[in-house]
Design a protein around this motif. Structure first.
Motif, PDB file in Angstrom:
ATOM      1  N   MET A  55     -37.241   5.469  35.038  1.00 33.19           N
ATOM      2  CA  MET A  55     -37.860   5.959  36.264  1.00 33.19           C
ATOM      3  C   MET A  55     -37.904   7.490  36.262  1.00 33.19           C
ATOM      4  O   MET A  55     -38.924   8.094  36.605  1.00 33.19           O
ATOM      5  N   CYS A  56     -36.820   8.131  35.854  1.00 27.69           N
ATOM      6  CA  CYS A  56     -36.774   9.588  35.819  1.00 27.69           C
ATOM      7  C   CYS A  56     -37.824  10.120  34.846  1.00 27.69           C
ATOM      8  O   CYS A  56     -38.517  11.099  35.153  1.00 27.69           O
ATOM      9  N   ALA A  57     -37.959   9.491  33.700  1.00 36.74           N
ATOM     10  CA  ALA A  57     -38.971   9.918  32.725  1.00 36.74           C
ATOM     11  C   ALA A  57     -40.370   9.814  33.323  1.00 36.74           C
ATOM     12  O   ALA A  57     -41.188  10.732  33.178  1.00 36.74           O
ATOM     13  N   GLU A  58     -40.656   8.724  34.020  1.00 39.79           N
ATOM     14  CA  GLU A  58     -41.978   8.530  34.612  1.00 39.79           C
ATOM     15  C   GLU A  58     -42.241   9.522  35.740  1.00 39.79           C
ATOM     16  O   GLU A  58     -43.330  10.097  35.826  1.00 39.79           O
ATOM     17  N   VAL A  59     -41.249   9.739  36.602  1.00 42.22           N
ATOM     18  CA  VAL A  59     -41.412  10.669  37.725  1.00 42.22           C
ATOM     19  C   VAL A  59     -41.585  12.095  37.201  1.00 42.22           C
ATOM     20  O   VAL A  59     -42.454  12.837  37.672  1.00 42.22           O
ATOM     21  N   CYS A  60     -40.772  12.487  36.241  1.00 42.56           N
ATOM     22  CA  CYS A  60     -40.878  13.837  35.676  1.00 42.56           C
ATOM     23  C   CYS A  60     -42.220  14.048  34.982  1.00 42.56           C
ATOM     24  O   CYS A  60     -42.848  15.100  35.131  1.00 42.56           O
ATOM     25  N   ASP A  61     -42.673  13.050  34.239  1.00 44.77           N
ATOM     26  CA  ASP A  61     -43.961  13.152  33.557  1.00 44.77           C
ATOM     27  C   ASP A  61     -45.092  13.309  34.575  1.00 44.77           C
ATOM     28  O   ASP A  61     -45.963  14.173  34.430  1.00 44.77           O
ATOM     29  N   ALA A  62     -45.078  12.492  35.613  1.00 44.12           N
ATOM     30  CA  ALA A  62     -46.127  12.571  36.643  1.00 44.12           C
ATOM     31  C   ALA A  62     -46.068  13.910  37.377  1.00 44.12           C
ATOM     32  O   ALA A  62     -47.109  14.499  37.693  1.00 44.12           O
ATOM     33  N   THR A  63     -44.858  14.398  37.655  1.00 47.15           N
ATOM     34  CA  THR A  63     -44.708  15.679  38.348  1.00 47.15           C
ATOM     35  C   THR A  63     -45.240  16.812  37.482  1.00 47.15           C
ATOM     36  O   THR A  63     -45.943  17.702  37.978  1.00 47.15           O
ATOM     37  N   CYS A  64     -44.945  16.778  36.204  1.00 48.27           N
ATOM     38  CA  CYS A  64     -45.451  17.794  35.295  1.00 48.27           C
ATOM     39  C   CYS A  64     -46.981  17.803  35.301  1.00 48.27           C
ATOM     40  O   CYS A  64     -47.598  18.865  35.378  1.00 48.27           O
ATOM     41  N   ARG A  65     -47.583  16.633  35.251  1.00 50.72           N
ATOM     42  CA  ARG A  65     -49.050  16.557  35.262  1.00 50.72           C
ATOM     43  C   ARG A  65     -49.625  17.158  36.544  1.00 50.72           C
ATOM     44  O   ARG A  65     -50.606  17.891  36.509  1.00 50.72           O
ATOM     45  N   VAL A  66     -48.997  16.880  37.682  1.00 51.60           N
ATOM     46  CA  VAL A  66     -49.458  17.438  38.957  1.00 51.60           C
ATOM     47  C   VAL A  66     -49.318  18.960  38.949  1.00 51.60           C
ATOM     48  O   VAL A  66     -50.211  19.682  39.396  1.00 51.60           O
ATOM     49  N   LEU A  67     -48.198  19.448  38.446  1.00 56.48           N
ATOM     50  CA  LEU A  67     -47.968  20.898  38.413  1.00 56.48           C
ATOM     51  C   LEU A  67     -48.928  21.613  37.468  1.00 56.48           C
ATOM     52  O   LEU A  67     -49.226  22.792  37.654  1.00 56.48           O
ATOM     53  N   CYS A  68     -49.422  20.922  36.467  1.00 60.25           N
ATOM     54  CA  CYS A  68     -50.318  21.529  35.489  1.00 60.25           C
ATOM     55  C   CYS A  68     -51.792  21.476  35.896  1.00 60.25           C
ATOM     56  O   CYS A  68     -52.629  22.106  35.258  1.00 60.25           O
ATOM     57  N   GLU A  69     -52.114  20.737  36.938  1.00 61.66           N
ATOM     58  CA  GLU A  69     -53.496  20.669  37.409  1.00 61.66           C
ATOM     59  C   GLU A  69     -53.908  22.021  37.966  1.00 61.66           C
ATOM     60  O   GLU A  69     -53.139  22.669  38.671  1.00 61.66           O
ATOM     61  N   GLU A  70     -55.125  22.433  37.638  1.00 60.28           N
ATOM     62  CA  GLU A  70     -55.596  23.735  38.089  1.00 60.28           C
ATOM     63  C   GLU A  70     -56.299  23.679  39.439  1.00 60.28           C
ATOM     64  O   GLU A  70     -56.450  24.710  40.087  1.00 60.28           O
ATOM     65  N   ASN A  71     -56.729  22.516  39.865  1.00 56.77           N
ATOM     66  CA  ASN A  71     -57.450  22.451  41.132  1.00 56.77           C
ATOM     67  C   ASN A  71     -56.496  22.660  42.312  1.00 56.77           C
ATOM     68  O   ASN A  71     -55.289  22.531  42.197  1.00 56.77           O
ATOM     69  N   ARG A  72     -57.049  22.984  43.419  1.00 59.97           N
ATOM     70  CA  ARG A  72     -56.253  23.207  44.631  1.00 59.97           C
ATOM     71  C   ARG A  72     -55.592  21.903  45.046  1.00 59.97           C
ATOM     72  O   ARG A  72     -56.203  20.844  45.024  1.00 59.97           O
ATOM     73  N   GLN A  73     -54.335  22.006  45.429  1.00 58.47           N
ATOM     74  CA  GLN A  73     -53.586  20.827  45.831  1.00 58.47           C
ATOM     75  C   GLN A  73     -53.036  21.044  47.224  1.00 58.47           C
ATOM     76  O   GLN A  73     -52.746  22.166  47.617  1.00 58.47           O
ATOM     77  N   ASP A  74     -52.893  19.967  47.928  1.00 58.75           N
ATOM     78  CA  ASP A  74     -52.294  20.014  49.241  1.00 58.75           C
ATOM     79  C   ASP A  74     -50.827  20.412  49.076  1.00 58.75           C
ATOM     80  O   ASP A  74     -50.085  19.781  48.323  1.00 58.75           O
ATOM     81  N   GLU A  75     -50.414  21.481  49.752  1.00 59.77           N
ATOM     82  CA  GLU A  75     -49.051  21.997  49.588  1.00 59.77           C
ATOM     83  C   GLU A  75     -48.010  20.964  49.985  1.00 59.77           C
ATOM     84  O   GLU A  75     -46.991  20.818  49.312  1.00 59.77           O
ATOM     85  N   GLU A  76     -48.254  20.228  51.046  1.00 60.39           N
ATOM     86  CA  GLU A  76     -47.271  19.237  51.488  1.00 60.39           C
ATOM     87  C   GLU A  76     -47.133  18.109  50.464  1.00 60.39           C
ATOM     88  O   GLU A  76     -46.023  17.661  50.170  1.00 60.39           O
ATOM     89  N   ALA A  77     -48.231  17.668  49.889  1.00 60.54           N
ATOM     90  CA  ALA A  77     -48.176  16.615  48.868  1.00 60.54           C
ATOM     91  C   ALA A  77     -47.426  17.115  47.631  1.00 60.54           C
ATOM     92  O   ALA A  77     -46.629  16.382  47.043  1.00 60.54           O
ATOM     93  N   LEU A  78     -47.677  18.361  47.259  1.00 60.59           N
ATOM     94  CA  LEU A  78     -46.972  18.943  46.121  1.00 60.59           C
ATOM     95  C   LEU A  78     -45.485  19.047  46.415  1.00 60.59           C
ATOM     96  O   LEU A  78     -44.643  18.708  45.587  1.00 60.59           O
TER      97      LEU A  78
END
Length: 124
Positions: A55-78
């Motif tokens: 679970m930690c591997a999956e959550v960390c991987d998904a979080t990394c992908r979100v952090l690496c996205e260049e488009n604008r993201q909702d601050e609360e979702a981030l």
């Protein structure tokens, strides 16, 4: 997400975001490896360590992908995503602490949790 107001704030935002993403990548790799070393048909405690590692591997991987996205993201979702990652990393570190030979993996989880906390602090 509200853009940082000064160039110094922008640099700090980008540095903290990169540091968090990098820690998440390392934690995902470490947890996946650690989980693969746990006996799949082991005791209930071993199964919990294995599941938390996955679970930690999956959550960390998904979080990394979100952090690496260049488009604008909702601050609360981030913020929610990074807080979830921080929480899962701490829970996984505690489980690894009790598992023989998993101390280094627990340390990597804590580094990731600290990086997430630093990024969250910067967002505040």
């Amino acid at each position: 997400m509200t853009p940082p107001t000064s160039q110094q704030q922008l640099y700090r935002f980008l540095e903290d975001r990169f540091t968090c993403a990098q820690a998440c990548t390392e934690c995902a790799r470490t947890c996946a490896v650690r989980a693969s070393l746990v006996e799949p048909d082991g005791t209930e405690r071993q199964e919990r360590v294995r599941r938390l590692g996955i679970m930690c591997a999956e959550v960390c991987d998904a979080t990394c992908r979100v952090l690496c996205e260049e488009n604008r993201q909702d601050e609360e979702a981030l913020r929610v995503r990074v807080e979830w990652c921080r929480s899962v990393c701490l829970e996984c570190a505690q489980a690894f602490d009790a598992h023989p030979g998993a101390g280094p993996a627990a340390a990597v989880c804590r580094v990731c949790a600290d990086a997430c906390a630093g990024f969250l602090e910067m967002l505040s």
